[in-house]
Scaffold this motif. Structure first.
Motif, PDB file in Angstrom:
ATOM      1  N   MET A  80       0.744 103.060  15.648  1.00  0.00           N
ATOM      2  CA  MET A  80      -0.410 102.161  15.564  1.00  0.00           C
ATOM      3  C   MET A  80      -1.710 102.949  15.631  1.00  0.00           C
ATOM      4  SD  MET A  80       0.319  98.823  15.397  1.00  0.00           S
ATOM      5  CE  MET A  80       1.607  97.616  15.744  1.00  0.00           C
ATOM      6  N   GLN A  81      -1.767 103.923  16.546  1.00  0.00           N
ATOM      7  CA  GLN A  81      -2.977 104.720  16.663  1.00  0.00           C
ATOM      8  C   GLN A  81      -3.205 105.546  15.406  1.00  0.00           C
ATOM      9  OE1 GLN A  81      -5.238 104.423  18.796  1.00  0.00           O
ATOM     10  NE2 GLN A  81      -6.548 106.103  18.132  1.00  0.00           N
ATOM     11  N   ALA A  82      -2.117 106.078  14.831  1.00  0.00           N
ATOM     12  CA  ALA A  82      -2.253 106.842  13.595  1.00  0.00           C
ATOM     13  C   ALA A  82      -2.827 105.978  12.476  1.00  0.00           C
ATOM     14  CB  ALA A  82      -0.893 107.404  13.174  1.00  0.00           C
ATOM     15  N   MET A  83      -2.400 104.719  12.417  1.00  0.00           N
ATOM     16  CA  MET A  83      -2.917 103.832  11.389  1.00  0.00           C
ATOM     17  C   MET A  83      -4.385 103.500  11.633  1.00  0.00           C
ATOM     18  SD  MET A  83      -0.488 103.608   9.311  1.00  0.00           S
ATOM     19  CE  MET A  83       0.048 105.236   9.872  1.00  0.00           C
ATOM     20  N   ARG A  84      -4.750 103.374  12.908  1.00  0.00           N
ATOM     21  CA  ARG A  84      -6.162 103.116  13.196  1.00  0.00           C
ATOM     22  C   ARG A  84      -7.023 104.312  12.812  1.00  0.00           C
ATOM     23  NH1 ARG A  84      -3.622 100.955  17.993  1.00  0.00           N
ATOM     24  NH2 ARG A  84      -3.563  98.674  17.847  1.00  0.00           N
ATOM     25  N   ILE A  85      -6.511 105.509  13.067  1.00  0.00           N
ATOM     26  CA  ILE A  85      -7.245 106.723  12.669  1.00  0.00           C
ATOM     27  C   ILE A  85      -7.376 106.768  11.160  1.00  0.00           C
ATOM     28  CG2 ILE A  85      -7.122 109.243  12.583  1.00  0.00           C
ATOM     29  CD1 ILE A  85      -5.788 109.098  15.375  1.00  0.00           C
ATOM     30  N   LEU A  86      -6.280 106.445  10.470  1.00  0.00           N
ATOM     31  CA  LEU A  86      -6.334 106.404   9.012  1.00  0.00           C
ATOM     32  C   LEU A  86      -7.338 105.353   8.556  1.00  0.00           C
ATOM     33  CD1 LEU A  86      -4.984 107.707   6.522  1.00  0.00           C
ATOM     34  CD2 LEU A  86      -3.317 105.857   6.564  1.00  0.00           C
ATOM     35  N   GLY A  87      -7.373 104.229   9.275  1.00  0.00           N
ATOM     36  CA  GLY A  87      -8.327 103.181   8.941  1.00  0.00           C
ATOM     37  C   GLY A  87      -9.755 103.648   9.050  1.00  0.00           C
ATOM     38  N   GLU A  88     -10.035 104.542   9.999  1.00  0.00           N
ATOM     39  CA  GLU A  88     -11.397 105.055  10.141  1.00  0.00           C
ATOM     40  C   GLU A  88     -11.839 105.799   8.888  1.00  0.00           C
ATOM     41  OE1 GLU A  88     -13.544 104.586  12.608  1.00  0.00           O
ATOM     42  OE2 GLU A  88     -12.109 103.295  13.640  1.00  0.00           O
ATOM     43  N   GLN A  89     -10.877 106.354   8.166  1.00  0.00           N
ATOM     44  CA  GLN A  89     -11.234 107.095   6.956  1.00  0.00           C
ATOM     45  C   GLN A  89     -11.513 106.162   5.783  1.00  0.00           C
ATOM     46  OE1 GLN A  89     -11.552 110.108   8.113  1.00  0.00           O
ATOM     47  NE2 GLN A  89     -10.500 109.298   9.930  1.00  0.00           N
ATOM     48  N   PHE A  90     -10.982 104.957   5.864  1.00  0.00           N
ATOM     49  CA  PHE A  90     -11.224 103.964   4.822  1.00  0.00           C
ATOM     50  C   PHE A  90     -12.435 103.087   5.135  1.00  0.00           C
ATOM     51  CE2 PHE A  90      -6.617 104.421   3.762  1.00  0.00           C
ATOM     52  CZ  PHE A  90      -6.753 104.641   2.407  1.00  0.00           C
ATOM     53  N   VAL A  91     -12.569 102.715   6.414  1.00  0.00           N
ATOM     54  CA  VAL A  91     -13.503 101.662   6.808  1.00  0.00           C
ATOM     55  C   VAL A  91     -14.613 102.273   7.655  1.00  0.00           C
ATOM     56  CG1 VAL A  91     -13.722  99.453   7.985  1.00  0.00           C
ATOM     57  CG2 VAL A  91     -11.588 100.011   6.801  1.00  0.00           C
ATOM     58  N   LEU A  92     -15.867 102.026   7.278  1.00  0.00           N
ATOM     59  CA  LEU A  92     -16.990 102.625   7.989  1.00  0.00           C
ATOM     60  C   LEU A  92     -17.217 101.976   9.343  1.00  0.00           C
ATOM     61  CD1 LEU A  92     -19.262 104.757   7.709  1.00  0.00           C
ATOM     62  CD2 LEU A  92     -20.732 102.895   6.900  1.00  0.00           C
ATOM     63  N   GLY A  93     -17.009 100.666   9.443  1.00  0.00           N
ATOM     64  CA  GLY A  93     -17.214  99.976  10.710  1.00  0.00           C
ATOM     65  C   GLY A  93     -16.527  98.638  10.721  1.00  0.00           C
ATOM     66  N   ARG A  94     -16.237  98.134  11.910  1.00  0.00           N
ATOM     67  CA  ARG A  94     -15.571  96.839  12.025  1.00  0.00           C
ATOM     68  C   ARG A  94     -16.529  95.688  11.759  1.00  0.00           C
ATOM     69  NH1 ARG A  94     -10.533  96.771  14.183  1.00  0.00           N
ATOM     70  NH2 ARG A  94      -9.720  98.774  14.871  1.00  0.00           N
ATOM     71  N   ASN A  95     -17.816  95.938  11.918  1.00  0.00           N
ATOM     72  CA  ASN A  95     -18.823  94.943  11.577  1.00  0.00           C
ATOM     73  C   ASN A  95     -20.033  95.665  11.012  1.00  0.00           C
ATOM     74  OD1 ASN A  95     -20.475  95.798  13.878  1.00  0.00           O
ATOM     75  ND2 ASN A  95     -18.968  94.710  15.129  1.00  0.00           N
ATOM     76  N   ILE A  96     -20.971  94.915  10.498  1.00  0.00           N
ATOM     77  CA  ILE A  96     -22.090  95.541   9.803  1.00  0.00           C
ATOM     78  C   ILE A  96     -22.956  96.358  10.753  1.00  0.00           C
ATOM     79  CG2 ILE A  96     -23.568  93.505  10.019  1.00  0.00           C
ATOM     80  CD1 ILE A  96     -23.361  96.014   7.057  1.00  0.00           C
ATOM     81  N   GLN A  97     -23.090  95.918  12.002  1.00  0.00           N
ATOM     82  CA  GLN A  97     -23.882  96.687  12.964  1.00  0.00           C
ATOM     83  C   GLN A  97     -23.255  98.053  13.223  1.00  0.00           C
ATOM     84  OE1 GLN A  97     -22.977  93.512  13.338  1.00  0.00           O
ATOM     85  NE2 GLN A  97     -24.861  92.312  13.601  1.00  0.00           N
ATOM     86  N   GLU A  98     -21.939  98.052  13.400  1.00  0.00           N
ATOM     87  CA  GLU A  98     -21.235  99.313  13.616  1.00  0.00           C
ATOM     88  C   GLU A  98     -21.324 100.204  12.386  1.00  0.00           C
ATOM     89  OE1 GLU A  98     -16.586 100.560  14.085  1.00  0.00           O
ATOM     90  OE2 GLU A  98     -17.277  98.931  15.398  1.00  0.00           O
ATOM     91  N   GLY A  99     -21.211  99.597  11.198  1.00  0.00           N
ATOM     92  CA  GLY A  99     -21.313 100.370   9.965  1.00  0.00           C
ATOM     93  C   GLY A  99     -22.685 101.004   9.790  1.00  0.00           C
ATOM     94  N   LEU A 100     -23.737 100.250  10.090  1.00  0.00           N
ATOM     95  CA  LEU A 100     -25.090 100.796   9.988  1.00  0.00           C
ATOM     96  C   LEU A 100     -25.284 101.971  10.939  1.00  0.00           C
ATOM     97  CD1 LEU A 100     -27.516  97.751   9.674  1.00  0.00           C
ATOM     98  CD2 LEU A 100     -27.357  99.702   8.118  1.00  0.00           C
ATOM     99  N   LYS A 101     -24.778 101.823  12.158  1.00  0.00           N
ATOM    100  CA  LYS A 101     -24.936 102.886  13.156  1.00  0.00           C
ATOM    101  C   LYS A 101     -24.198 104.150  12.729  1.00  0.00           C
ATOM    102  CE  LYS A 101     -24.209 103.824  18.084  1.00  0.00           C
ATOM    103  NZ  LYS A 101     -23.720 103.258  19.386  1.00  0.00           N
TER     104      LYS A 101
END
Length: 1007
Positions: free
Chosen positions: A171-192
């Motif tokens: 699960m953690q490996a998939m979350r790490i992989l997700g970080e490479q695809f997804v900039l942030g979980r919400n727009i505030q996180e993505g902007l930061k």
């Protein structure tokens, strides 16, 4: 701010004309592309040198690549390890139950040879992940007896810690992989996070994409609208009025704003979706940031452009330069799109942003074109053609001057160098590059001087976005892809930076290993074709079509028809397979020639919607062509068998005599024609008895058989109710019966045949099915709902293959049911000849009354979750319904209509539940939605069926590809449209000749 183009009163743009280029012949299109190359010889040499330098420079950087590129370089996407990781990323984070998660991890990880990759990457995180996966693989591959040995230290460790530890690590490996695809979980996180990357020099600005899957319900669309609106406000407030080219922007996926974003529903889309897009555009203008409409499938291109034109000319959006659109270079008509966009910009009086991408739905476009029998693919089939076309599109954008602000999305060094060269030649400095978050960093860091680079960044929860993004990556991630080799020192820079023009010149053709749609089946037969109702002109032609004005075929008396056919048998059987095949193949061509009129007639007489009617005609064509090829293969003369010296042994097939073919109303052309073509191909003469509800279709089909060259006496048409079929079946002169219809009638026919004196004749029967679909928690909800709606409700549920029972796991059932009921609200019920209609009427009042009676019983014995109200339509319309059953005991037979029964179950009990379904006696179609191979095998073992469909609909079998038929109460076999079908219509004759009696064996004497 870029100078505004000079406005002029241009005429309205004919977007529909673009569809004339949708399926242009690829070889001709390649020739046209090479006739006007995007770079001259001097420019090509310069670009090639710069591209090579970019590769070398990027490889020499201290910070060369991110985790995603390192992963792609190490594992690729065509080996077991890379695919295992991608499959895990696509599914694992949405699995709610530990048991299924453990199975998924074990199944995917155990397929890889992880040790071979250990320490090979130059990225520490990839190496650490590989080590963890190697250990995981060893744990899940331990023998069961070792896992359970309490006396063994390793066994204790695995038993007490193994599965939770493995699961948590995966699960953690998939979350790490997700970080490479997804900039942030919400727009505030993505902007930061994005601001941090800007400070590091890895980007200059962003285009945020808020979503993954498209909307399936109106509630989805409303929720996504709120998400987009919030993102625009947050991004706009942070922009500080810098303007759209200098600030972050937002990309909008139109299919997220409407659950039925389809060309055939254009009026609905403009009435319901357009106001939502306008709302977002006006908000983006208020903040003066960019808003781009993302590109989607080729079938939606023209609709997207029509929406974009309306937006561009809105008075409320006047003088705003942030309005943008995305175009795909892998579509062959993109240059024509560019010219229209330039014209639109001139008409508007202010520039528009145009993002040029390669394209993200390639294998979906290829499959769809083959399945639908299109004239060609809407996309290029070689990477070189796409790359050259991209450069040609880039040249067009630069030539547009101030009409457009070009945005070039690419990770390709040669493309970057070519765009820079074109910009310099055109004297243009107002443009930008774009790359995907997590990819392409090194490429753009190597460019000198540093270019303006916008990063396309997905925003959202990993469990929501990863499935969508991984499928896009897998779809376009062949190991020939540029990103896999760009930073790989083992691949020469000359190979990575190769000139695609030279590659295309060396092989100026479509991909030789990818059959174009008409040639899908090779030399054996031509694929059938049909109108494309995403094209306005073809929808209009169908709307104006009329049934052919043909004189009625003379309808014979049953006894006389059998006598005529019996008399004609010897001559027809004696013609041989090749001669019969020629007539049957000609019938297929005549059907294809008359397709428009036949589609209109099928919609009118059988109540099938236009797409179903198109498929109906295509299936009839396919049956004719397939059985013609089979006649040539199987009936071309005696086949030699192994023989002793001095003897010859042969086996031959020939017709049986007169076949009675009784066909149903729900496939009044396809099954009717298929039965006749098979019986005739095998050398039989035929008496055809169609369903009494669809007599005209049968009459016209018989007339077309005659037009194809079939002697009239060989095929006799008898019309009437069920008693007419009974008289035909009871006649002693018939040699076989082919029947498709209800199980009850099949039983009557079987009894009638068994009671007769004389020869025992075969019954080839295909009947109904109590068809089920099993879903587990790895399945993607949106995919399940799409396939369930089609399987249960298309053709008003009046297919023998239609879905009747949906088995949903307890953990995810509520979510699937909620989305399913929302998707039902978006179905269009009405006139089947209207292109907007999804579901037409029930075939007649008696059939509707049976459905009403079933619903009455279910309201008292089960839980009716939903039924659509069609009371205003009157007639024989019936609202699709969903019913939840407490157990399978509440249903014992097929209910022939758009009624879906749902049962909640525990996937651990799949063998028990499957056995309960099997005990009902049916065995026609079975569906499985899962990412687990082991679950699929469990379902198949527990509930045997003639046709099993995995992660797709359970309807729409294709002739020769998915031979169709069931067992038990669902039919006798063999499968229609399969290689074993024709021999059942034939008799075998073995001929043994003792040639030694004539003086010896010539072959033996000449050894």
């Amino acid at each position: 701010m870029q100078a505004a183009p000079t406005p002029h009163p241009a005429a309205a743009i004919d977007w529909d004309a673009l569809d004339a280029q949708k399926y242009q012949d690829e070889d001709a299109a390649v020739a046209a592309l090479l006739a006007d190359p995007p770079l001259d010889s001097a420019a090509r040499a310069s670009v090639n040198a710069e591209a090579r330098a970019l590769v070398v420079g990027a490889r020499g950087l201290k910070r060369r690549k991110g985790v995603m590129e390192s992963f792609l370089e190490e594992f690729g996407l065509s080996n077991a390890e890379g695919l295992a990781l991608m499959c895990l990323a696509e599914a694992l984070l949405r699995v709610p139950d530990a048991e299924t998660a453990d199975k998924l991890i074990a199944e995917k990880i155990s397929t890889g040879q992880w040790a071979e990759h250990l320490g090979k990457s130059d990225h520490w995180l990839v190496n650490a992940g590989t080590f963890g996966l190697m250990l995981t693989g060893r744990v899940v591959n331990l023998p069961e007896e070792l896992k359970g040995e309490a006396s063994e230290v390793v066994g204790k460790l695995v038993k007490r810690m193994g599965e939770p530890v493995v699961r948590a690590g995966a699960m953690q490996a998939m979350r790490i992989l997700g970080e490479q695809f997804v900039l942030g979980r919400n727009i505030q996180e993505g902007l930061k996070r994005g601001a941090s990357m800007v400070r590091q020099g890895l980007a200059t600005r962003y285009s945020f994409d808020m979503l993954g899957e498209g909307a399936r319900t109106n509630a989805d669309a409303e929720r996504y609208l709120v998400s987009y609106a919030n993102a625009i406000d947050v991004v706009g407030e942070a922009a500080g009025g810098m303007g759209p080219h200098a600030s972050n922007g937002v990309s909008v996926k139109l299919s997220a704003l409407h659950p039925r974003y389809e060309a055939r529903l254009e009026e609905h889309v403009f009435a319901e979706l357009y106001p939502r897009v306008l709302q977002l555009a006006e908000a983006a203008k208020k903040w003066n940031i960019g808003l781009s409409l993302d590109a989607e499938e080729a079938d939606r291109l023209v609709l997207s452009l029509k929406l974009f034109e309306k937006l561009a000319l809105e008075p409320s959006l006047k003088d705003w330069e942030g309005l943008g659109v995305v175009i795909q270079a892998y579509q062959k008509r993109t240059r024509a799109v560019i010219q229209r966009l330039i014209s639109l910009s001139r008409r508007r009086g202010s520039p528009i942003q145009v993002r040029l991408v390669k394209g993200a739905y390639w294998d979906g476009e290829v499959k769809r074109a083959q399945v639908m029998g299109r004239p060609d693919f809407p996309v290029w089939t070689t990477k070189a053609a796409t790359d050259v076309h991209y450069m040609a599109c880039a040249r067009d954008l630069f030539r547009a001057g101030d009409a457009v602000f070009p945005q070039f999305a690419t990770h390709n060094a040669h493309t970057v160098a070519a765009v820079r060269r074109m910009a310099a030649s055109a004297g243009r400095d107002k443009f930008e590059f774009q790359r995907l978050h997590g990819m392409g960093e090194a490429l753009y860091l190597a460019v000198d001087p540093p270019p303006q680079v916008r990063v396309y960044a997905p925003i959202g929860g990993h469990e929501d976005l990863l499935p969508y993004l991984v499928r896009r990556l897998l779809e376009n991630g062949a190991n020939t892809s540029f990103v896999h080799s760009f930073l790989d020192d083992d691949v020469s820079p000359d190979v990575v930076a190769a000139d695609p023009i030279a590659t295309l010149e060396a092989n100026p053709h479509r991909h030789r290993r990818l059959a174009p749609p008409p040639q899908l089946f090779g030399a054996s037969r031509r694929n059938s074709s049909g109108p494309d109702i995403s094209i306005a002109a073809e929808r209009k032609a169908l709307g104006e079509a009329r049934a052919p004005a043909m004189e009625k075929v003379s309808v014979a008396d049953p006894a006389e028809a059998i006598a005529t056919a019996h008399k004609a048998f010897d001559a027809w059987n004696g013609r041989g397979g090749a001669a019969r095949a020629a007539i049957i193949r000609a019938m297929g061509d005549i059907l294809q020639k008359n397709e428009t009129a036949l589609i209109a007639l099928t919609a009118k007489e059988a109540g099938r919607n236009l797409q179903d009617s198109i498929d109906e005609v295509r299936e009839a064509v396919d049956f004719c062509r397939f059985y013609a090829a089979e006649a040539e293969r199987l009936f071309s003369g005696p086949r030699a068998l192994p023989s002793p010296a001095g003897e010859t042994d042969h086996l031959e097939l020939h017709g049986r005599g007169v076949f009675v073919c009784i066909s149903p109303w729900n496939f009044p052309l396809a099954i009717f024609t298929g039965q006749l073509a098979a019986a005739l191909a095998a050398g039989n003469t035929v008496v055809a008895k169609p369903a009494e509800q669809t007599p005209l279709i049968a009459e016209i089909a018989v007339k077309l058989f005659y037009e194809a060259g079939l002697p009239r006496e060989v095929l006799q048409l008898v019309q009437g109710a069920g008693d007419v079929g009974g008289r035909l079946v009871a006649d002693s002169r018939i040699s076989g019966v082919a029947f498709t219809g209800s199980t009850e009638v099949a039983r009557l026919i079987n009894r009638t045949l068994a009671a007769k004196d004389g020869p025992i004749v075969p019954l080839i029967a295909e009947t109904g099915g109590l068809n089920g679909m099993f879903v587990d928690t790895t399945a993607l909800k949106e995919q399940v709902v799409d396939d369930v709606c089609i399987s249960a409700f298309n053709s008003a549920g009046q297919r023998c293959s239609s879905l009747r029972l949906l088995f949903l796991p307890h953990d995810t059932a509520d979510g699937v049911i909620e989305t399913l009921m929302g998707a039902m609200d978006c179905l269009n019920i009405g006139d089947p000849a209207d292109p907007r209609t999804d579901i037409g009427p029930i075939i007649d009042a008696e059939a509707k009354a049976n459905l009403d009676k079933h619903m009455e019983r279910m309201r008292s014995e089960a839980r009716v979750l939903k039924q659509l109200d069609v009371s205003k339509l009157g007639g024989n319309f019936f609202g699709p319904a969903v019913i939840e059953l407490a157990s399978l005991d509440q249903i014992s037979r097929e209910v022939f209509g758009p009624i879906l029964h749902i049962i909640r179950y525990d996937p651990a009990d799949v063998a028990k539940v499957g056995a309960e379904l099997a005990s009902k006696g049916y065995g026609l179609t079975l569906g499985v939605h899962s990412r687990l191979e082991s679950f699929m095998q469990e379902v198949i073992a527990a509930a045997p069926a003639g046709n099993v469909y995995v992660n797709r609909t359970i309807v729409g079998a294709v002739v020769g590809v998915q031979p169709f038929g069931g067992s038990g109460l669902s039919g006798t076999g063999p499968k229609a449209g399969g290689p074993n079908y024709l021999p059942r219509f034939a008799e075998e004759r073995a001929i043994s000749n003792n040639i030694a009696a004539q003086g010896g064996d010539p072959q033996l004497l000449n050894l």
